[in-house]
Motif scaffolding. Structure first.
Motif, PDB file in Angstrom:
ATOM      1  N   SER A   1      -5.558   8.809  17.056  1.00 26.68           N
ATOM      2  CA  SER A   1      -6.425   8.409  18.173  1.00 26.68           C
ATOM      3  C   SER A   1      -6.402   6.684  17.949  1.00 26.68           C
ATOM      4  CB  SER A   1      -8.013   8.699  17.673  1.00 26.68           C
ATOM      5  OG  SER A   1      -8.702   8.208  18.778  1.00 26.68           O
TER       6      SER A   1
ATOM      7  N   PHE B   1       1.662   5.162   0.624  1.00 24.06           N
ATOM      8  CA  PHE B   1       1.330   5.971   1.903  1.00 24.06           C
ATOM      9  C   PHE B   1       1.552   7.476   1.515  1.00 24.06           C
ATOM     10  CE2 PHE B   1       1.505   2.148   4.219  1.00 24.06           C
ATOM     11  CZ  PHE B   1       0.004   2.244   4.833  1.00 24.06           C
TER      12      PHE B   1
ATOM     13  N   VAL C   1      -8.446   5.813  11.512  1.00 22.82           N
ATOM     14  CA  VAL C   1      -8.563   6.094  12.737  1.00 22.82           C
ATOM     15  C   VAL C   1      -9.965   5.938  13.112  1.00 22.82           C
ATOM     16  CG1 VAL C   1      -8.796   8.221  14.142  1.00 22.82           C
ATOM     17  CG2 VAL C   1      -6.825   8.011  12.811  1.00 22.82           C
TER      18      VAL C   1
ATOM     19  N   GLY D   1     -11.023   9.849  18.712  1.00 24.56           N
ATOM     20  CA  GLY D   1     -11.639   9.748  17.327  1.00 24.56           C
ATOM     21  C   GLY D   1     -11.340  11.021  16.461  1.00 24.56           C
TER      22      GLY D   1
ATOM     23  N   SER E   1       3.624   0.174   2.560  1.00 26.76           N
ATOM     24  CA  SER E   1       3.617  -0.610   3.866  1.00 26.76           C
ATOM     25  C   SER E   1       4.718  -1.820   3.623  1.00 26.76           C
ATOM     26  CB  SER E   1       2.080  -1.352   3.347  1.00 26.76           C
ATOM     27  OG  SER E   1       2.094  -2.205   2.334  1.00 26.76           O
TER      28      SER E   1
ATOM     29  N   HIS F   1      -9.689  13.211  14.048  1.00 26.99           N
ATOM     30  CA  HIS F   1      -8.553  12.809  13.018  1.00 26.99           C
ATOM     31  C   HIS F   1      -7.826  14.233  12.853  1.00 26.99           C
ATOM     32  CE1 HIS F   1      -7.345  10.352   9.121  1.00 26.99           C
ATOM     33  NE2 HIS F   1      -6.500  10.665   9.978  1.00 26.99           N
TER      34      HIS F   1
ATOM     35  N   LEU G   1      -5.446   1.049   5.196  1.00 25.66           N
ATOM     36  CA  LEU G   1      -4.696   2.219   5.405  1.00 25.66           C
ATOM     37  C   LEU G   1      -4.829   2.617   6.639  1.00 25.66           C
ATOM     38  CD1 LEU G   1      -5.001   3.860   1.806  1.00 25.66           C
ATOM     39  CD2 LEU G   1      -3.419   1.867   2.659  1.00 25.66           C
ATOM     40  N   SER G   2      -4.945   1.778   7.841  1.00 25.76           N
ATOM     41  CA  SER G   2      -4.726   2.201   9.285  1.00 25.76           C
ATOM     42  C   SER G   2      -5.911   3.311   9.541  1.00 25.76           C
ATOM     43  CB  SER G   2      -3.537   2.469   9.742  1.00 25.76           C
ATOM     44  OG  SER G   2      -2.679   1.485   9.412  1.00 25.76           O
TER      45      SER G   2
ATOM     46  N   GLU H   1      -3.648  -2.507   7.722  1.00 27.34           N
ATOM     47  CA  GLU H   1      -2.543  -1.230   7.480  1.00 27.34           C
ATOM     48  C   GLU H   1      -2.753  -1.167   5.953  1.00 27.34           C
ATOM     49  OE1 GLU H   1       1.118  -2.710   9.181  1.00 27.34           O
ATOM     50  OE2 GLU H   1       0.477  -2.208  10.991  1.00 27.34           O
TER      51      GLU H   1
ATOM     52  N   ALA I   1       0.766  -1.167  -0.164  1.00 27.50           N
ATOM     53  CA  ALA I   1      -0.096  -0.201   0.018  1.00 27.50           C
ATOM     54  C   ALA I   1       0.755   1.219   0.116  1.00 27.50           C
ATOM     55  CB  ALA I   1      -0.814  -0.062   1.185  1.00 27.50           C
TER      56      ALA I   1
ATOM     57  N   HIS J   1       4.951   5.574   6.653  1.00 23.90           N
ATOM     58  CA  HIS J   1       3.520   5.962   6.543  1.00 23.90           C
ATOM     59  C   HIS J   1       3.993   7.513   6.048  1.00 23.90           C
ATOM     60  CE1 HIS J   1       0.472   3.718   8.779  1.00 23.90           C
ATOM     61  NE2 HIS J   1       1.532   2.991   8.433  1.00 23.90           N
TER      62      HIS J   1
END
Lengths: 912, 418
Positions: free
Chosen positions: A850, A717, B105, A885, A731, A887, B102-103, B98, A715, A764
């Motif tokens: 979070s 990022f 929240v 929660g 990833s 973000h 994509l992790s 992940e 993946a 990341h």
């Protein structure tokens, strides 16, 4: 159908401005006190100001406190009419109500050494002790000039506590001259005097034998000042010196280096030839309590031409300020304000020169190091930079921590000289908009306060060093404004523990007065979270508030902020994107404006997570990427707005609906749009795609080349594209395109090669510190955040990229910084998951997401000492803390705003 | 001696093979409940009773306040994101979280689903046989039967469309939750279920004696004490089904109780009764919580663990009339149930014991209910003929509770003596 909401239409009533994290409750930048301009210095949070006497203002010395202490803002006049002068009570205080001309700290406490304008021959030491009822003032005895007669004027002085003798003692070095002469004349020189005589008792403790001043003899054992002989000091190159500018001498004692740097302003003769010239910098060395003055370029007198030296007739070279910088990798540099040119020019340029460190390589004991340093004339001379640094470690710590990277070879005739345009030398890549009034180092960044004549010429600026894999500086970032400060600044203090800055700004009402001000972290939250409703005098804050209201928390808040920075602020803009809409923020005639764009296409795109301005020779167009595709703001013919249009003109076209969003691609989950010369790169969570502008520079979106797919890279990022090089945070870790490939031109997906880091988790985020491109080369320092929530850890690695735009990628294009002697270890590590990392040298900010029911937060990591162990959250300072929660979606350094922007579902945090 | 050995072996086997959770937080009757006890026929040696009840409507009490659905008894919403967290690096769950999601929240609604379903108590029946032994002792055996079902399960996705994370989670997780769950644990079934089976077989010994009073109002005092041994013959809960209610205690249970009944004017009776249930610790295969935010229906991790059961307490206050006319009497009882928290001791080093014990289904639960009773007793004097019937009609009214699912039930009991 487009719908528009101009900021002017939004009632101010709905603006909500909330301080998120600050010890200050005011939304305004706090102002503490007004001072008359005079000599001043900060000592931690204490500011000492030597005020000048005017008809209405009493002179003397005042002290105030900045920062966050209990005395913050309180001001005291330190002087009383009567004092205990040289141990005799009830004497007239020689500093009281006097105009202070020179003032410096004497030691690390509140002891001050000062010279008054009406008696420039005396140095007075104000030494406050609680035991004395009256303030004790100690007078330094008459200092002799180079002829042995009492000096007529002290031009400069410096305190030092040196260990070159067996017993450490406090010393003063003063630059003195005759009243009729100038510093640099044969009668002028440097005097060294010691306060007290000390010896060691049976237990090895240092005890004073006497507490009087001792004027120390010259190396020739003469009771006078050491003559500042220009030829010997390297100031005059082959007799090219005409004279030194009056009173231009600057003394700087570097305690870590045990050397005195002597800066002057030197002018060459009218007849100087190509081999003759001047140098503005010399070294002072103290050996056996005697000053020796040595040249700073002993083996290559023209090795830093244009920086500290000049050749030929009518040349002027100057050094105005100096400070020693030790980078986070332990490399030593002399940072100086000066250069070749007029006063106007040399006050604006800052250079970094590597210095030779001797002693550490050959010796082991501190005594041996002291001895070598004391007599080695190469110590602290300008070093040859392209040799391999020698790494010295702390010997007494179990955990290896880089102590110093040492360049031991001085610059010789056979080596390439330094040039003012060298990317590693020219801090900030060039001159500042005004004269540097103060200079401070914060780890790998240089902060300068600037005062200029033009509008917005002043302010606080910083430039960050770009380090190579060996820990040496290879480039600098361009000067960036810090904390939105745009007034003329005459002094400042950084508080890295809290991220705030105290600064002395010129009072716009009375230009000879200074206002002590302080920055704050400020948060703007949507109205549904508001705690207080207010408008401020800061127009930008109000406009930002109106934008934040467009992106309420329950709709996902702000998802992304991007900036298009042009050298002309009127052509620059900030793009704030969120769910199905995007807001633009720009400046027109010094007023901030905003517009919100939302239409059927933005609705189709869903949450908009990136935006960029693509430009060619003729036009600019706005491209936005969302979950369900990519769209561009173009007219019916497929064009954006004209390149030379201001943003105000571009917005007129938008509002007249000649420009509208058109979907140009169906790539889903677009995360980032990178522009690199002719190429546009789209990063989605599953692939990296490139579009190339046609040769006629027409902006079209045809024939995409898929460069990376998540099926092979994992993946995706984040990414960094630079010429032939692409670095992907995936990833599967940090990847780069294979050696020999050229990401900008390849028509097939290259192989992706892992960048060797000491962790195999997923990468990341990439935080880029891009240097200034120079001669087709470009260096960038990457901070790579590796996050491993499964093991409750995250770490930051540093990686250097170096590309030659004329060559393909090679092994040397991406290299990890060797933080340890031989191993790649993380620069920072944390014991739980982290989602973003940011650094500007002053602030190291980490975002904790979070997770697992815990609250998210934005934390400031202490910069003072780089911890080798895992950083505990308790060590960090909270900038913003939120309910579980919430973000936090992005951190961005805005060049246009001159501040860091932290955005998310909560709104915006910035510093001003 | 042989009987004792066999009994011991039976108990041991029963305790080891129990593999699911213990006393369910559901208010269905056990046949030895004090309210289902027929009037004693002093002139008969044996009595038999059979009862049946059925649930009318379900009321759910969560950890804090009442919820609309039985599937919210432990968590108001189920967290599908947390379901994937807490697993080792490189595990399929972590890689999916992940690399595919994509992790994201957890913002309180992203990845959260409201589980709704119709839980039915189709039948709760039981058979009891009583032997009136000398010395005021009554020995009895009981076997319950239950039929329950959970159907019309739906998952209400609370995830919004406000951010890329929202959409990614919807597309890859919550839109096809059952398939995603199946990808990581093919055994975990989020579908409807229906089950019929026995409850725990129980043997009870009860001592009951009346003390006649010669006071103007108080005419009689009854004291009673009992001990019950239950055997885990009941249908176990299926750990692979959501809110699968066990029909027994899932282990050998030992129950002690007693009470006092006062009789005023020989027409009104009232009193108090209490019971304490202890279930022996046993080893089970359990689904465990491996992340702080995980919710009880979406535990993907299974492991063996010792389960230490909390004590279950039951208190009852009651008031009823003596048979007045035609042998008919009525009464009302208030019951309070409290089950202390259970504790797991994991037999696995990969997961946190402390975290596993924070699961809601292990926490204390309580129930408060009223039971209305109407009796027909053909021999009010306690000396009936063979097969003289007794009939009880009852209605249970849930009042309040915590982490419990309570049915409004109606039912009937018929008893004979011989």
């Amino acid at each position: 159908m487009l719908s528009y909401t101009k900021d002017s239409m939004i009632p101010w009533l709905f603006f909500s401005v909330l301080i998120v994290a600050s010890t200050l409750s005011s939304a305004q930048t706090p102002t503490f006190h007004t001072f008359k301009k005079g000599p001043l210095y900060f000592l931690k949070a204490a500011l000492f100001v030597g005020t000048t006497t005017t008809e209405n203002l009493r002179g003397g010395i005042s002290q105030t406190f900045a920062g966050e202490g209990p005395f913050c803002g309180s001001t005291t006049n330190l002087l009383a009419p009567k004092a205990k002068v040289d141990r005799v009570s009830d004497q007239e205080n020689p500093l009281y109500n006097k105009q202070i001309s020179l003032m410096k700290p004497f030691g690390g406490g509140e002891t001050i050494a000062a010279v008054t304008r009406d008696n420039p021959t005396k140095i007075y030491i104000r030494n406050p002790t609680k035991l004395d009822e009256q303030e004790p003032i100690i007078t330094v005895p008459d200092l002799p000039d180079a002829t042995g007669t009492p000096t007529a004027e002290i031009v400069a002085f410096e305190y030092l506590m040196t260990t070159t003798s067996d017993i450490a003692a406090p010393y003063l070095i003063a630059a003195v001259k005759q009243s009729s002469g100038m510093f640099g004349d044969p009668t002028s020189g440097l005097v060294l005097c010691r306060y007290g005589t000390y010896q060691k008792d049976a237990e090895g403790k240092t005890i004073p034998v006497d507490v009087s001043w001792h004027i120390l003899a010259t190396p020739a054992e003469q009771p006078c000042a050491v003559p500042f002989q220009a030829p010997f000091a390297g100031i005059s190159i082959n007799d090219g010196l005409s004279h030194l500018e009056s009173d231009s001498v600057v003394l700087y004692w570097a305690p870590d280096l045990e050397r005195l740097f002597i800066g002057v302003t030197a002018l060459s003769t009218d007849t100087a030839d190509e081999n003759q010239g001047v140098c503005a910098l010399a070294l002072g060395r103290i050996e056996h309590e005697k000053i020796h003055i040595d040249p700073i370029l002993p083996h290559n007198i023209h090795g830093a031409e244009g920086i500290i030296s000049a050749r030929g007739p009518h040349k002027r070279v100057a050094v105005h300020r100096m400070v020693h910088m030790m980078t986070s990798t332990g490399s030593s540099y002399l940072i100086m304000v000066g250069g070749q040119g007029s006063e106007h020019e040399t006050q604006r340029t800052v250079y970094a020169l590597p210095v030779v460190i001797s002693g550490a390589q050959e010796s082991t004991s501190p005594e041996q190091i002291r001895s070598i340093i004391a007599h080695n004339t190469d110590h602290c001379t300008i070093a040859k930079s392209n040799n391999q640094p020698y790494v010295v470690f702390h010997k007494y710590k179990q955990i290896k921590n880089v102590y110093a990277r040492i360049l031991s070879e001085p610059l010789r005739n056979s080596d390439a000289p330094y040039k003012p345009s060298d990317p590693a030398v020219a801090v900030g890549g060039g001159p500042l908009p005004g004269a540097v009034t103060d200079l401070k180092i914060q780890e790998d960044a240089i902060f300068v306060s600037v005062a200029g004549d033009g509008e917005n010429a002043g302010g606080l600026f910083y430039s960050q060093a770009v380090l190579d894999s060996q820990g040496l500086i290879v480039s600098w970032t361009p000067w960036q404004r810090y904390a939105r400060i745009d007034k003329n600044i005459f002094g400042f203090q950084l508080f890295p523990d809290s991220g705030i800055v105290s600064y002395l700004a010129e009072d716009p009402q009375q230009r000879d007065m200074l206002l002590l001000k302080q920055t704050i972290w400020q948060g703007i939250v949507p109205a549904d979270k508001q705690q207080e409703t207010t408008t401020t005098e800061d127009q930008l804050q109000n406009v930002l508030s109106s934008i934040v209201q467009e992106f309420p928390t329950h709709q996902g808040g702000i998802l992304h902020v991007d900036e298009h920075y042009d050298t002309d602020p009127d052509h620059s803009l900030i793009m704030v994107s969120g769910n199905k809409k995007i807001a633009l923020l720009w400046q027109a005639e010094h007023q901030w404006q905003s517009i919100v764009l939302a239409d059927a296409i933005t609705q189709q795109l869903g949450p908009i997570s990136c935006a960029a301005i693509i430009s060619n020779q003729q036009e600019k167009l706005l491209v936005i990427g969302g979950v369900y595709g990519v769209a561009a703001l173009i007219d019916n013919a497929g064009h954006g707005w004209k390149r030379d249009s201001t943003m105000a003109q571009a917005v007129e076209q938008i509002t007249s609906r000649s420009l509208h969003f058109t979907k140009i691609a169906d790539w889903q989950f677009t995360k980032k749009i990178c522009i690199d010369k002719k190429n546009i790169y789209l990063l989605t969570d599953t692939m990296l795609v490139r579009y190339t502008l046609s040769d006629d520079q027409t902006i079209t979106f045809k024939n995409p080349v898929i460069l990376a797919k998540s099926s092979t890279t994992g993946a995706l990022f984040d990414c960094m594209i630079d010429g032939p090089l692409a670095v992907l945070a995936t990833s599967k870790g940090l990847l780069r395109n294979e050696s020999g490939s050229w990401i900008a031109t390849t028509d097939r997906a290259p192989s992706w090669v892992p960048v060797s880091l000491a962790h195999t988790g997923s990468a990341h985020q990439i935080w880029c510190i891009p240097g200034i491109p120079y001669d087709n080369h470009h260096a960038t320092l990457l901070y790579v955040l590796m996050d491993d929530p499964a093991h409750h850890q995250s770490m930051v690695f540093r990686v250097n990229t170096y590309v030659d735009y004329a060559k393909a990628v090679s092994e040397a294009s991406v290299q990890s910084l060797v933080e340890d002697a031989n191993n790649i270890v993380p620069f920072l590590s944390f014991n739980s998951s982290r989602s973003f990392f940011y650094t500007d040298g002053m602030n190291r900010i980490i975002v904790k997401p979070s997770c697992c029911g815990s609250s998210p937060g934005v934390y400031l990591i202490p910069v003072k000492d780089r911890p080798t162990a895992c950083i505990n959250q308790g060590l960090c300072r909270t900038i913003g803390a939120y309910a579980p929660g919430i973000h936090i979606t992005q951190l961005m350094q805005s060049t246009l705003l001159g501040t860091l922007l932290i955005v998310g579902e909560f709104g915006i945090i910035f510093m001003h | 001696m042989i009987i004792k050995q066999r009994l011991f072996i039976f108990l041991l086997v029963a305790s080891i093979t129990s593999w699911t959770i213990g006393i369910p937080p559901v208010n269905m009757f056990r046949p030895w409940d004090i309210n289902l006890r027929p009037w004693i026929r002093y002139n008969k040696k044996c009595q038999a009773a059979v009862y049946d009840e059925t649930g009318l409507e379900v009321t759910t009490f969560g950890p804090g306040h009442p919820h609309e659905n039985a599937l919210q008894v432990w968590n108001e919403t189920q967290d599908a994101l947390a379901m994937l967290q807490g697993f080792p690096a490189g595990s399929p769950e972590t890689l999916f979280f992940e690399n595919v999601l994509l992790s994201p929240v957890d913002n309180g609604i992203r990845g959260h689903l409201r589980f709704l379903g119709d839980l039915h108590l189709n039948a709760s029946a039981g058979f009891s046989f009583y032997y009136n032994a000398p010395h005021h002792v009554q020995i009895s055996a009981h076997l319950p039967l239950y039929a329950m079902s959970l159907n019309k399960i739906i998952f209400q996705d609370l995830t919004q469309d406000n951010s890329p994370s929202d959409i990614l989670v919807k597309q890859n997780l919550t839109n096809n939750l059952a398939q995603t769950v199946h990808q990581f644990d093919p055994t975990l079934n989020l579908n409807n279920w229906s089950r019929v089976g026995p409850g725990d077989f129980a043997i009870m010994a009860e001592w009951r004696r009346s003390f006649r009073q010669r006071k103007p109002h108080l005419k009689n005092v009854d004291l009673l004490g009992r001990g019950i041994l239950t055997f885990p013959s009941g249908l176990k809960r299926n750990v692979n089904e959501i809110f699968s209610v066990p029909f027994g205690y899932e282990g050998v249970g030992l129950l002690f109780g007693g009470g006092i009944t006062l009789n005023w004017w020989d027409t009104i009776r009232g009193g108090i009764d209490f019971e304490f249930l202890y279930i022996f610790t046993n080893k089970q295969t359990v689904r465990i919580k491996v992340n702080e935010n995980q919710t009880d229906f979406l535990f993907l991790a299974k492991t063996k663990a010792y389960r230490e059961f909390g004590i279950t307490e039951r208190y009852q206050l009651f008031l009823e009339t003596a048979p007045l006319c035609y042998g008919i009497s009525g009464g009302v009882a208030y019951q309070f149930w409290k089950h202390a928290r259970d504790k797991l001791v994991l037999l696995n080093q990969d997961f946190s014991n402390q975290l596993a014990n924070t699961a809601q289904n292990l926490q204390e639960w309580t129930m408060h209910q009223l039971i209305f009773k109407l009796w027909y007793n053909s021999a009010p004097d306690g000396c009936g003929k063979n097969f003289d019937p007794q009939v009880l009609l009852f209605y249970k009214l849930p009042l309040t509770g915590k982490r419990s699912v309570m049915f409004h039930t109606i039912g009937a009991l018929v008893a004979f003596s011989f």
